[in-house]
Design a protein around this motif. Structure first.
Motif, short mmCIF file in Angstrom:
data_model
loop_
_atom_site.label_atom_id
_atom_site.label_comp_id
_atom_site.label_asym_id
_atom_site.label_seq_id
_atom_site.Cartn_x
_atom_site.Cartn_y
_atom_site.Cartn_z
N PHE A 30 1.84 7.66 65.73
CA PHE A 30 2.58 8.01 64.49
C PHE A 30 2.78 9.53 64.74
N ASP A 31 3.87 10.07 64.79
CA ASP A 31 3.94 11.58 64.84
C ASP A 31 3.45 11.99 65.82
N GLY A 32 3.35 11.55 67.07
CA GLY A 32 2.67 11.84 68.17
C GLY A 32 1.22 12.00 68.47
N SER A 346 5.75 10.16 56.86
CA SER A 346 5.79 11.68 57.18
C SER A 346 7.07 12.18 56.63
N LYS A 348 8.28 14.74 58.06
CA LYS A 348 9.03 15.25 59.12
C LYS A 348 10.55 14.50 59.44
N ASN A 349 11.53 14.87 59.73
CA ASN A 349 12.54 14.04 60.17
C ASN A 349 13.58 13.51 59.04
N PRO A 379 9.93 8.45 57.64
CA PRO A 379 9.39 7.73 58.89
C PRO A 379 8.16 6.71 58.16
C1 LIG Z 1 10.29 13.39 64.51
O1 LIG Z 1 11.15 13.81 65.58
C2 LIG Z 1 10.62 14.06 66.61
C3 LIG Z 1 11.67 14.25 67.75
O2 LIG Z 1 12.64 13.22 67.86
C4 LIG Z 1 9.62 13.31 67.17
O3 LIG Z 1 8.81 13.75 68.29
C5 LIG Z 1 8.55 12.98 66.20
O4 LIG Z 1 7.70 11.75 66.42
C6 LIG Z 1 9.14 12.36 64.78
N1 LIG Z 1 8.11 12.42 63.69
C7 LIG Z 1 8.04 11.45 62.83
C8 LIG Z 1 7.15 11.44 62.07
O5 LIG Z 1 8.85 10.41 62.99
#
Ligand SMILES: *[C@@H]1O[C@H](CO)[C@@H](O)[C@H](O)[C@H]1NC(C)=O
Ligand SMILES: *[C@@H]1O[C@H](CO)[C@@H](O)[C@H](O)[C@H]1NC(C)=O
Ligand SMILES: *[C@@H]1O[C@H](CO)[C@@H](O)[C@H](O)[C@H]1NC(C)=O
Ligand SMILES: *[C@@H]1O[C@H](CO)[C@@H](O)[C@H](O)[C@H]1NC(C)=O
Ligand SMILES: *[C@@H]1O[C@H](CO)[C@@H](O)[C@H](O)[C@H]1NC(C)=O
Ligand SMILES: *[C@@H]1O[C@H](CO)[C@@H](O)[C@H](O)[C@H]1NC(C)=O
Length: 492
Positions: A30-32, A346, A348-349, A379
């Motif tokens: 999740f989220d890298g 998250s 993010k995004n 997400p």
């Molecule tokens: C948010 O978007 C970035 C770029 O697409 C992605 O690498 C990252 O995993 C995303 N984060 C989440 C929590 O989805």
């Protein structure tokens, strides 16, 4: 009866066998980052008929929790935890229960524990009753707030019980301020976030969310009753279940249990789009402006019924754990719990909608349950399965079987996180809200003539049929990469 008992103990034996050999870590990317659930490592119970120092039943404990400290000594742990019951015994009707927090100390030894041995022991220490500063320092009440106390210089309009003008509390979230001097309690009636002095339990003021969240009648006036749904705003009994503080940025995050009425809240098939709000609390109690707002897409069953959210807990400034669940298990009529999770979200995004037209009741984010195309929700990823038979079977618990002390509680409602003795791995505490279900209950209500609180006995009908509902306490071992909060002496 005999047959089903034999069957369930046979099932238990198979599950336990499986747990010791195959129950493996589950990982989610999740989220890298890679989040890991190493499984259930602790379980304990709090007796449903135990009482606090006021002689009142220690129920509803898992509505809202926060750890005060955790120490590791060799392989075991000791610590202190605060638990906030919700609105008292209310399986029949709401009652004059005074909101409070209960302090317990605990011990936990992950090397002990089996299908017949609990390895978490909670010991009751003390009770702090809450009193509202601008309401004559009166205690609060669990009674339904069909009246409104007008705004003053210090407070927004408050939900009050008409019988005695006491502020109505239904506590569901709990967090300490970053400097440790204040505590925040989120509730379902407002839904507000109350700001209290940590030492005294005195409520200084309350944070009011935007008008889109506040329950309003057809004329647009506030009406905080939870007996009927409002025309707009939070759905009855679906208030701020989740509360968590980002100590790094002094941002307080609150999550609604499910959609507001205008966002599809009146039906389980349309109420999945919940709102996550963030307030800047660096200047409380003077001010607490709304600084972020996101939409959380709650998980759904196969029949597209929403798994509503009971808790929120911070991982880092953009990542949170969300407790989403069905209502089945001990305390309900259906024993078959299939979804109780600590999942990941998250910001993010996702689209930040704070300060937009969506903060007005007239502009739903998801009319009829369909999300407005202009909004990207947070997400959402599945993470810790809190009813996995292989995990709960380690401690002799089951889902879908007999209505007895081995059945998992229906209402898992709180999360807290503490560092463990191995880096990157954390102890994830999960506690149930037992709804004060006991045959041998005691609760005080105010005598209107003398003003004194007088104990009364009650016997909950569910307990008479199925037995007392102990508070269940679980500890999971999880890897939370990037966890940015707290320490052993002041966990978060
Ligand atoms: C948010 O978007 C970035 C770029 O697409 C992605 O690498 C990252 O995993 C995303 N984060 C989440 C929590 O989805
Ligand atoms: C809970 O406490 C009561 C009173 O001490 C006791 O009678 C009862 O056996 C206890 N229940 C359990 C399940 O331990
Ligand atoms: C405090 O409670 C009493 C009843 O116990 C009530 O009459 C009074 O109005 C309350 N005070 C305020 C300021 O709300
Ligand atoms: C709020 O709604 C309830 C239920 O409809 C009603 O009984 C009560 O009078 C209302 N309160 C106010 C202040 O309008
Ligand atoms: C609140 O204010 C309104 C409008 O000024 C007034 O009509 C009402 O009586 C007030 N309510 C209370 C409880 O003071
Ligand atoms: C958590 O899991 C890790 C990895 O398996 C292990 O090293 C650690 O001892 C576990 N901690 C507890 C408290 O069980």
């Amino acid at each position: 009866m005999k047959l089903s008992q034999t069957f369930s103990s046979l099932l238990g034996a198979i599950v336990i066998g499986a747990a010791s050999t195959v129950a493996a870590d589950t990982t989610v990317s999740f989220d890298g980052r890679t989040f890991v659930n190493h499984g259930l490592v602790g379980f304990g119970r709090i007796n449903a008929s135990a009482v606090d120092s006021y002689g009142e039943t220690l129920g509803g404990l898992g509505s809202a929790i926060a750890l005060e400290s955790v120490q590791s000594q060799g392989s075991s742990y000791t610590g202190k935890i605060r638990l906030n019951p919700d609105r008292g015994h209310n399986t029949q009707t709401t009652t004059d229960y005074r909101a409070r927090s209960q302090t317990f100390t605990f011990t936990f030894d992950p090397t002990k524990g089996s299908a017949t041995v609990e390895n978490i022991a909670f010991k009751y220490e003390s009770t702090q009753l809450y009193r509202y500063a601008v309401a004559g320092l009166n205690y609060t009440t669990g009674l339904d707030p069909t009246a409104v106390k007008n705004a003053t210089f210090a407070t927004p309009p408050l939900p009050v019980a008409p019988s005695d003008n006491h502020v109505s509390f239904d506590s569901e979230g709990f967090a300490f301020s970053a400097d440790g001097h204040l505590q925040f309690v989120s509730d379902e009636y407002g839904p507000y976030i109350h700001i209290l002095e940590r030492q005294t339990g005195i409520v200084l003021t309350s944070i009011r969310p935007p008008d889109a969240i506040v329950p309003k009648d057809a004329k647009g006036n506030d009406n905080f009753t939870a007996e009927v749904n409002p025309t707009t705003g939070r759905t009855a009994n679906q208030g701020f279940e989740g509360l968590t503080l980002d100590r790094k940025t002094n941002t307080l995050w609150a999550l609604l249990q499910s959609a507001t009425i205008q966002d599809g809240g009146s039906d389980k098939t349309t109420n999945r789009y919940s709102r996550l709000l963030a307030f800047d609390v660096s200047k409380v109690p003077a001010s607490a402006p709304l600084v972020h707002e996101y939409v959380v897409p709650l998980p759904q069953s196969k029949k597209l019924k929403t798994r509503a959210s009971s808790e929120l807990h911070i991982v880092d400034s953009t990542t949170f754990l969300v407790l989403a669940r069905d209502g089945n298990g001990f305390g309900d009529t259906d024993p078959g719990a299939s979804y109780k999770h600590a999942d990941l979200i998250s910001t993010k995004n996702a689209t930040d909608i704070h300060g937009t037209k969506y903060d007005a009741p007239a502009n739903p984010i998801s009319p009829g349950g369909t999300l407005d195309a202009s909004i990207t929700p947070t997400p959402y990823a599945s993470f810790v399965d809190l009813v996995d038979p292989a995990q709960i079977g380690k401690f002799g618990l089951q889902t879908g079987g007999a209505f007895d002390q081995t059945l998992i509680a229906s209402k898992l409602e709180s999360l807290a996180v503490a560092p463990s003795s191995s880096a990157d791995n954390f102890l994830l505490f999960v506690v149930s809200d037992n709804d004060f279900i006991t045959k041998n209950g005691h609760q005080a209500a105010q005598d209107p003539k003398t003003g004194k609180y007088v104990l009364q006995d009650y016997s909950d009908p569910y307990a008479v049929t199925n037995g007392d509902a102990a508070t269940q306490v679980f500890i999971y071992n999880v890897t939370l990469p990037g966890y940015s909060q707290g320490s052993a002496s002041f966990p978060n």
